[in-house]
Design a protein around this motif. Structure first.
Motif, mmCIF file in Angstrom:
data_model
loop_
_atom_site.group_PDB
_atom_site.id
_atom_site.type_symbol
_atom_site.label_atom_id
_atom_site.label_comp_id
_atom_site.label_asym_id
_atom_site.label_seq_id
_atom_site.Cartn_x
_atom_site.Cartn_y
_atom_site.Cartn_z
ATOM 1 N N PRO A 31 0.813 2.238 -11.550
ATOM 2 C CA PRO A 31 0.644 1.239 -10.500
ATOM 3 C C PRO A 31 0.100 1.878 -9.215
ATOM 4 O O PRO A 31 0.609 2.896 -8.750
ATOM 5 N N PHE A 32 -0.957 1.279 -8.683
ATOM 6 C CA PHE A 32 -1.661 1.797 -7.497
ATOM 7 C C PHE A 32 -1.450 0.807 -6.347
ATOM 8 O O PHE A 32 -1.888 -0.339 -6.415
ATOM 9 N N LEU A 33 -0.736 1.273 -5.307
ATOM 10 C CA LEU A 33 -0.410 0.404 -4.170
ATOM 11 C C LEU A 33 -1.221 0.834 -2.952
ATOM 12 O O LEU A 33 -1.666 1.983 -2.875
ATOM 13 N N TYR A 34 -1.351 -0.106 -2.027
ATOM 14 C CA TYR A 34 -1.991 0.234 -0.757
ATOM 15 C C TYR A 34 -1.015 -0.050 0.383
ATOM 16 O O TYR A 34 -0.288 -1.054 0.351
ATOM 17 N N GLY A 35 -1.001 0.809 1.408
ATOM 18 C CA GLY A 35 -0.207 0.569 2.609
ATOM 19 C C GLY A 35 -0.987 0.974 3.842
ATOM 20 O O GLY A 35 -1.691 1.991 3.840
ATOM 21 N N GLY A 36 -0.860 0.183 4.891
ATOM 22 C CA GLY A 36 -1.535 0.478 6.160
ATOM 23 C C GLY A 36 -2.006 -0.808 6.797
ATOM 24 O O GLY A 36 -3.050 -1.350 6.435
ATOM 25 N N SER A 37 -1.157 -1.356 7.713
ATOM 26 C CA SER A 37 -1.502 -2.565 8.467
ATOM 27 C C SER A 37 -1.812 -3.787 7.589
ATOM 28 O O SER A 37 -2.684 -4.589 7.911
ATOM 29 N N LEU A 65 -0.232 -10.940 6.875
ATOM 30 C CA LEU A 65 -0.508 -12.252 6.290
ATOM 31 C C LEU A 65 -2.011 -12.557 6.308
ATOM 32 O O LEU A 65 -2.530 -13.208 5.404
ATOM 33 N N ALA A 66 -2.700 -12.075 7.331
ATOM 34 C CA ALA A 66 -4.113 -12.417 7.500
ATOM 35 C C ALA A 66 -5.036 -11.621 6.570
ATOM 36 O O ALA A 66 -6.121 -12.084 6.221
ATOM 37 N N ASN A 67 -4.617 -10.414 6.159
ATOM 38 C CA ASN A 67 -5.562 -9.609 5.365
ATOM 39 C C ASN A 67 -5.111 -9.346 3.924
ATOM 40 O O ASN A 67 -5.891 -8.827 3.121
ATOM 41 N N ALA A 68 -3.870 -9.716 3.570
ATOM 42 C CA ALA A 68 -3.348 -9.354 2.234
ATOM 43 C C ALA A 68 -4.240 -9.858 1.097
ATOM 44 O O ALA A 68 -4.541 -9.108 0.151
ATOM 45 N N LEU A 69 -4.701 -11.098 1.211
ATOM 46 C CA LEU A 69 -5.476 -11.647 0.084
ATOM 47 C C LEU A 69 -6.838 -10.977 -0.085
ATOM 48 O O LEU A 69 -7.394 -10.992 -1.183
ATOM 49 N N ASP A 70 -7.362 -10.353 0.976
ATOM 50 C CA ASP A 70 -8.667 -9.671 0.863
ATOM 51 C C ASP A 70 -8.635 -8.618 -0.251
ATOM 52 O O ASP A 70 -9.621 -8.394 -0.935
ATOM 53 N N TYR A 71 -7.477 -7.965 -0.398
ATOM 54 C CA TYR A 71 -7.358 -6.903 -1.406
ATOM 55 C C TYR A 71 -7.295 -7.462 -2.826
ATOM 56 O O TYR A 71 -7.552 -6.758 -3.787
ATOM 57 N N LEU A 72 -6.929 -8.731 -2.918
ATOM 58 C CA LEU A 72 -6.791 -9.320 -4.253
ATOM 59 C C LEU A 72 -8.103 -9.934 -4.736
ATOM 60 O O LEU A 72 -8.207 -10.366 -5.868
ATOM 61 N N LYS A 73 -9.101 -9.942 -3.832
ATOM 62 C CA LYS A 73 -10.400 -10.517 -4.230
ATOM 63 C C LYS A 73 -11.137 -9.590 -5.188
ATOM 64 O O LYS A 73 -11.936 -10.025 -5.983
ATOM 65 N N ILE A 74 -10.880 -8.284 -5.080
ATOM 66 C CA ILE A 74 -11.498 -7.343 -6.029
ATOM 67 C C ILE A 74 -10.527 -7.220 -7.202
ATOM 68 O O ILE A 74 -9.406 -6.752 -7.048
ATOM 69 N N LYS A 75 -10.988 -7.654 -8.356
ATOM 70 C CA LYS A 75 -10.101 -7.728 -9.521
ATOM 71 C C LYS A 75 -9.528 -6.342 -9.881
ATOM 72 O O LYS A 75 -10.261 -5.358 -9.895
ATOM 73 N N SER A 76 -8.242 -6.309 -10.144
ATOM 74 C CA SER A 76 -7.547 -5.085 -10.567
ATOM 75 C C SER A 76 -7.641 -3.942 -9.562
ATOM 76 O O SER A 76 -7.490 -2.783 -9.935
ATOM 77 N N LEU A 77 -7.925 -4.228 -8.289
ATOM 78 C CA LEU A 77 -8.006 -3.143 -7.305
ATOM 79 C C LEU A 77 -6.624 -2.524 -7.079
ATOM 80 O O LEU A 77 -6.470 -1.308 -7.135
ATOM 81 N N ILE A 78 -5.647 -3.368 -6.808
ATOM 82 C CA ILE A 78 -4.319 -2.823 -6.507
ATOM 83 C C ILE A 78 -3.210 -3.541 -7.277
ATOM 84 O O ILE A 78 -3.393 -4.658 -7.757
#
Ligand code: PGA
Length: 225
Positions: free
Chosen positions: A175-181, A184-197
């Motif tokens: 499992p690959f996680l991301y942390g850093g700021s 609520l406003a930016n969380a979904l941006d990371y989910l737009k790239i499939k299987s990124l995190i």
């Protein structure tokens, strides 16, 4: 569906009464999520007990993580909090957070010992790293990329740059996680790239229990679309 982790790292920020208030408020706003969404609370060592008892007593579908463990086993090490003392209070342990490396001079040799103590005591490790060349990435259960420039600064790493980092790692199924700021406003941006995190490590935006519950709900809805 693969598991997705949302971890609240409260750092050395909440007192005992503040932790109790946080938990009581969160309980009112938190809506149980699908089973593949793992919500993990990481209080300071002084608040592990109250957090784990609260979760048990209220039958909440949440887990607890320590923010650190000692590199030493149980024994005559005044002031240390060994994995063996943590294991009845938490399932997970964060190892190698940027602040541990920066303010407490934690080296690869020390972090290796901490990972070993966790392994011996069945604590699942969440290993934070800042460089793709980090020697201990493969030694941990879960990994979290946390660039120093993004921690607590409001300057989250953009998802395309994160993708480049991930492509440089040979982590196969970890499992690959991301942390850093993350908020609520930016969380979904990371989910737009499939299987990124496979999850987030969140500090600032987790301190308000209502906002943290909103982030969870947003991600839960997205994952179940
Ligand atoms: P932040 O911290 O969410 O406040 O940027 C993340 C972390 O330090 O784990």
């Amino acid at each position: 569906m693969k598991e997705f982790y949302i971890i609240a790292n409260w750092k050395a920020r909440l007192t005992l009464p503040e932790t109790s208030d946080w938990l009581n408020t969160f309980k009112k706003y938190y809506k149980t999520t699908s089973d593949n969404l793992k919500i993990i609370l990481a209080p300071s060592a002084t608040n592990l007990h109250i957090t784990s008892e609260f979760i048990k007593n209220n039958k909440l579908n949440l887990s607890v993580s320590a923010q650190d463990v000692s590199s030493y086993p149980k024994g005559a090490y005044t002031g240390e909090v060994p994995a063996e003392l943590i294991k009845s209070l938490a399932e997970y342990a964060i190892i190698g957070h940027s602040e541990r490396r920066r303010y407490f001079n934690e080296t690869t040799a020390v972090l290796e010992k901490k990972l070993k103590q966790c392994r011996l005591n069945n604590l699942t490790t969440i290993y934070c790293f800042e460089k793709s060349s980090d020697a201990l990435i493969t030694a941990s259960d879960i990994i979290a990329f946390e660039p120093r420039s993004a921690i607590g600064t409001g300057k989250n790493l953009d998802p395309d740059s994160l993708l480049k980092i991930k492509q440089n790692l040979s982590i196969s199924n970890k499992p690959f996680l991301y942390g850093g700021s993350v908020n609520l406003a930016n969380a979904l941006d990371y989910l737009k790239i499939k299987s990124l995190i496979n999850g987030f490590l969140i500090s600032s935006a987790s301190l308000n229990p209502i906002k943290f519950a909103q982030i969870i709900e947003l991600i839960n809805q997205h994952l179940n679309k």
